[in-house]
Design an enzyme around this catalytic site. Structure first.
Site, PDB file in Angstrom:
ATOM      1  N   ASP A  80       0.826  -1.204   0.000  1.00 33.09           N
ATOM      2  CA  ASP A  80       0.000   0.000   0.000  1.00 33.09           C
ATOM      3  C   ASP A  80       0.864   1.260   0.000  1.00 33.09           C
ATOM      4  O   ASP A  80       2.039   1.227   0.340  1.00 33.09           O
ATOM      5  CB  ASP A  80      -0.948   0.001   1.202  1.00 33.09           C
ATOM      6  CG  ASP A  80      -0.220  -0.151   2.543  1.00 33.09           C
ATOM      7  OD1 ASP A  80       0.814  -0.848   2.566  1.00 33.09           O
ATOM      8  OD2 ASP A  80      -0.676   0.421   3.541  1.00 33.09           O
ATOM      9  N   GLU A 138      -0.597  -2.000   5.201  1.00 35.81           N
ATOM     10  CA  GLU A 138       0.313  -1.957   6.357  1.00 35.81           C
ATOM     11  C   GLU A 138       0.305  -0.583   7.012  1.00 35.81           C
ATOM     12  O   GLU A 138       0.508  -0.464   8.220  1.00 35.81           O
ATOM     13  CB  GLU A 138       1.738  -2.313   5.918  1.00 35.81           C
ATOM     14  CG  GLU A 138       2.750  -2.416   7.051  1.00 35.81           C
ATOM     15  CD  GLU A 138       3.327  -1.069   7.483  1.00 35.81           C
ATOM     16  OE1 GLU A 138       3.631  -0.907   8.685  1.00 35.81           O
ATOM     17  OE2 GLU A 138       3.456  -0.167   6.633  1.00 35.81           O
ATOM     18  N   GLU A 139       0.047   0.458   6.217  1.00 32.53           N
ATOM     19  CA  GLU A 139       0.210   1.825   6.694  1.00 32.53           C
ATOM     20  C   GLU A 139      -0.927   2.328   7.581  1.00 32.53           C
ATOM     21  O   GLU A 139      -0.809   3.381   8.197  1.00 32.53           O
ATOM     22  CB  GLU A 139       0.344   2.786   5.501  1.00 32.53           C
ATOM     23  CG  GLU A 139       1.600   2.581   4.660  1.00 32.53           C
ATOM     24  CD  GLU A 139       2.865   3.052   5.360  1.00 32.53           C
ATOM     25  OE1 GLU A 139       2.771   3.506   6.519  1.00 32.53           O
ATOM     26  OE2 GLU A 139       3.943   2.971   4.755  1.00 32.53           O
ATOM     27  N   ARG A 177      18.109  -7.393  14.489  1.00 32.19           N
ATOM     28  CA  ARG A 177      18.029  -7.208  15.939  1.00 32.19           C
ATOM     29  C   ARG A 177      17.134  -8.285  16.528  1.00 32.19           C
ATOM     30  O   ARG A 177      16.026  -8.513  16.022  1.00 32.19           O
ATOM     31  CB  ARG A 177      17.499  -5.831  16.319  1.00 32.19           C
ATOM     32  CG  ARG A 177      17.538  -5.588  17.831  1.00 32.19           C
ATOM     33  CD  ARG A 177      17.081  -4.188  18.197  1.00 32.19           C
ATOM     34  NE  ARG A 177      17.225  -3.956  19.625  1.00 32.19           N
ATOM     35  CZ  ARG A 177      18.351  -3.588  20.215  1.00 32.19           C
ATOM     36  NH1 ARG A 177      19.433  -3.365  19.495  1.00 32.19           N
ATOM     37  NH2 ARG A 177      18.411  -3.413  21.525  1.00 32.19           N
ATOM     38  N   HIS A 360       8.212   8.434   4.496  1.00 33.06           N
ATOM     39  CA  HIS A 360       7.005   9.267   4.594  1.00 33.06           C
ATOM     40  C   HIS A 360       7.296  10.730   4.243  1.00 33.06           C
ATOM     41  O   HIS A 360       6.533  11.617   4.612  1.00 33.06           O
ATOM     42  CB  HIS A 360       6.364   9.165   5.977  1.00 33.06           C
ATOM     43  CG  HIS A 360       5.838   7.795   6.298  1.00 33.06           C
ATOM     44  ND1 HIS A 360       4.798   7.570   7.169  1.00 33.06           N
ATOM     45  CD2 HIS A 360       6.202   6.565   5.860  1.00 33.06           C
ATOM     46  CE1 HIS A 360       4.551   6.271   7.259  1.00 33.06           C
ATOM     47  NE2 HIS A 360       5.404   5.641   6.465  1.00 33.06           N
TER      48      HIS A 360
END
Length: 388
Positions: A80, A138-139, A177, A360
């Site tokens: 998206d 996802e956003e 991580r 973004h």
């Protein structure tokens, strides 16, 4: 098998770029990705790969089986875009006003499509099954991961890997991580209902701007005075709206923002303490204040064993010059939901260009050659996991 896979991916790089730029020019917002989902489905269908559309909404899932039984490995990419105007001066600039791929999801999709094609072409030499999860939305919470999981995208899956092309990490670097790697992402909405009036007679009013300002300042002390300094938390007020004429005292004000945490206990603390501050401010000012707290994605918590495995894989990838432990990111990601169901890890692929912009941002872009390194790392992880 890795060498054979890498050779096919090298040959597929130009097609990877073509796909990425096509998607960049035709972005679609979260939960509106009809054409993008169709594009992904058609790509698999034309190759003869088993593919299912409409998974949990606009999600697409493809599956490739090797010649021999083995483990089932899932790889995920999101597709998206964001409600941002593309301000780059490039040939593949977004053609949709006010919408652009400002986070690299176009690159994630192109990477996974070409990786799936390469794995399909060598399937007769492989063991196990490979699940390619193309996730919508996802956003924007609640995101697409939850509904896709409920619709069975993880059925039979033993492990899942995902990566994010990262514009502020140097190209040819892979960052990993173990444990919390991305934060829980919550939002809040506060409405202060005062009593408006004439700017010349403030004693006859309950000034929503003054009350709201007190509230903002009190909230900004929450992290520094209520959260253990060893823990991490962010509270940011992103909007404060009380629009009136210059000589009118505001009747109401709306305040919105976000809270980011890693620990479930700190997440609970932040919500509880925010509510206490809001109630106290309302009592002190003899007014009504509505407080709504919306829980978004949980923290992305990588599994130690799979993260250590991924680190070893990344160190073996041709072209990767650095494999480093990353710092936790305060950004949110609904990849978190997959990791609550199956073991896996989410890592970052460095994609920094000469003049980088953060994710973004209206001028966001990334080094496209990073897609090839992402594909090789994901592909090698999928194939090598069969040996564990």
């Amino acid at each position: 098998m890795n060498a054979q896979l890498f050779e096919k991916l090298d040959l597929a790089y130009e097609d990877m770029v073509i796909i990425r730029r096509h998607l960049h020019m035709h972005p679609e917002l979260s939960f509106q990705e009809v054409n993008t989902a169709q594009y992904i489905h058609d790509f698999y269908a034309q190759l003869g790969i088993d593919v299912q559309a409409g998974v949990g909404g606009n999600g697409v899932v493809a599956r490739v089986k090797g010649a021999c039984p083995g483990k089932t490995v899932a790889l995920r990419a999101d597709f998206d875009a964001l409600p941002i105007q593309d301000e780059k001066d490039v040939s593949y600039k977004s053609t949709v006003p006010g919408v652009m791929h400002a986070c690299g999801h176009d690159g994630h999709t192109a990477t996974l499509l070409q990786l799936a094609k390469a794995i399909f072409e060598i399937r007769e030499n492989l063991t196990g099954e490979y699940v390619f999860i193309h996730q919508h939305a996802e956003e924007f919470a609640p995101g697409g991961a939850i509904s896709m999981i409920e619709d069975g995208c993880l059925d039979g899956v033993d492990v899942i890997f995902g990566t994010h092309l990262w514009s502020l990490i140097p190209f040819k670097t892979i960052e990993y991580r173990s444990g919390p790697v991305m934060a829980a992402a919550d939002r809040f909405d506060i409405v202060v209902q005062g009593a408006g009036g004439h700017g010349a007679a403030p004693h006859q009013t309950k000034d929503a701007i003054v009350i709201g300002s007190q509230l903002v300042m009190s909230l900004q002390q929450l992290v520094s005075r209520r959260v253990d300094p060893i823990e991490s938390a962010v509270l940011s007020v992103g909007s404060f709206i009380a629009d009136n004429a210059f000589n009118v005292i505001a009747d109401s004000a709306r305040i919105g923002g976000t809270v980011r945490t890693f620990s479930p206990d700190i997440r609970d603390l932040m919500e509880r303490e925010m509510e206490r501050i809001v109630k106290g401010t309302a009592v002190a000012n003899d007014c009504e204040i509505q407080f709504d707290y919306f829980r978004g994605y949980p923290a992305v918590v990588n599994h130690p064993k799979e993260t250590e495995f991924l680190k070893g894989v990344a160190e073996s990838i041709p072209g990767v010059e650095a494999v480093e432990e990353s710092k936790p990111q305060m950004g949110g990601e609904d990849f978190a939901y997959y990791l609550e169901h199956v073991p896996g890890t989410f890592f970052f692929t460095g994609a920094q260009i000469d003049e980088p912009y953060p994710h973004h941002h209206p001028k966001f872009d990334f080094e496209e050659k990073a897609m090839l390194l992402a594909a090789k790392t994901l592909g090698a992880a999928a194939l090598d996991y069969q040996k564990t």
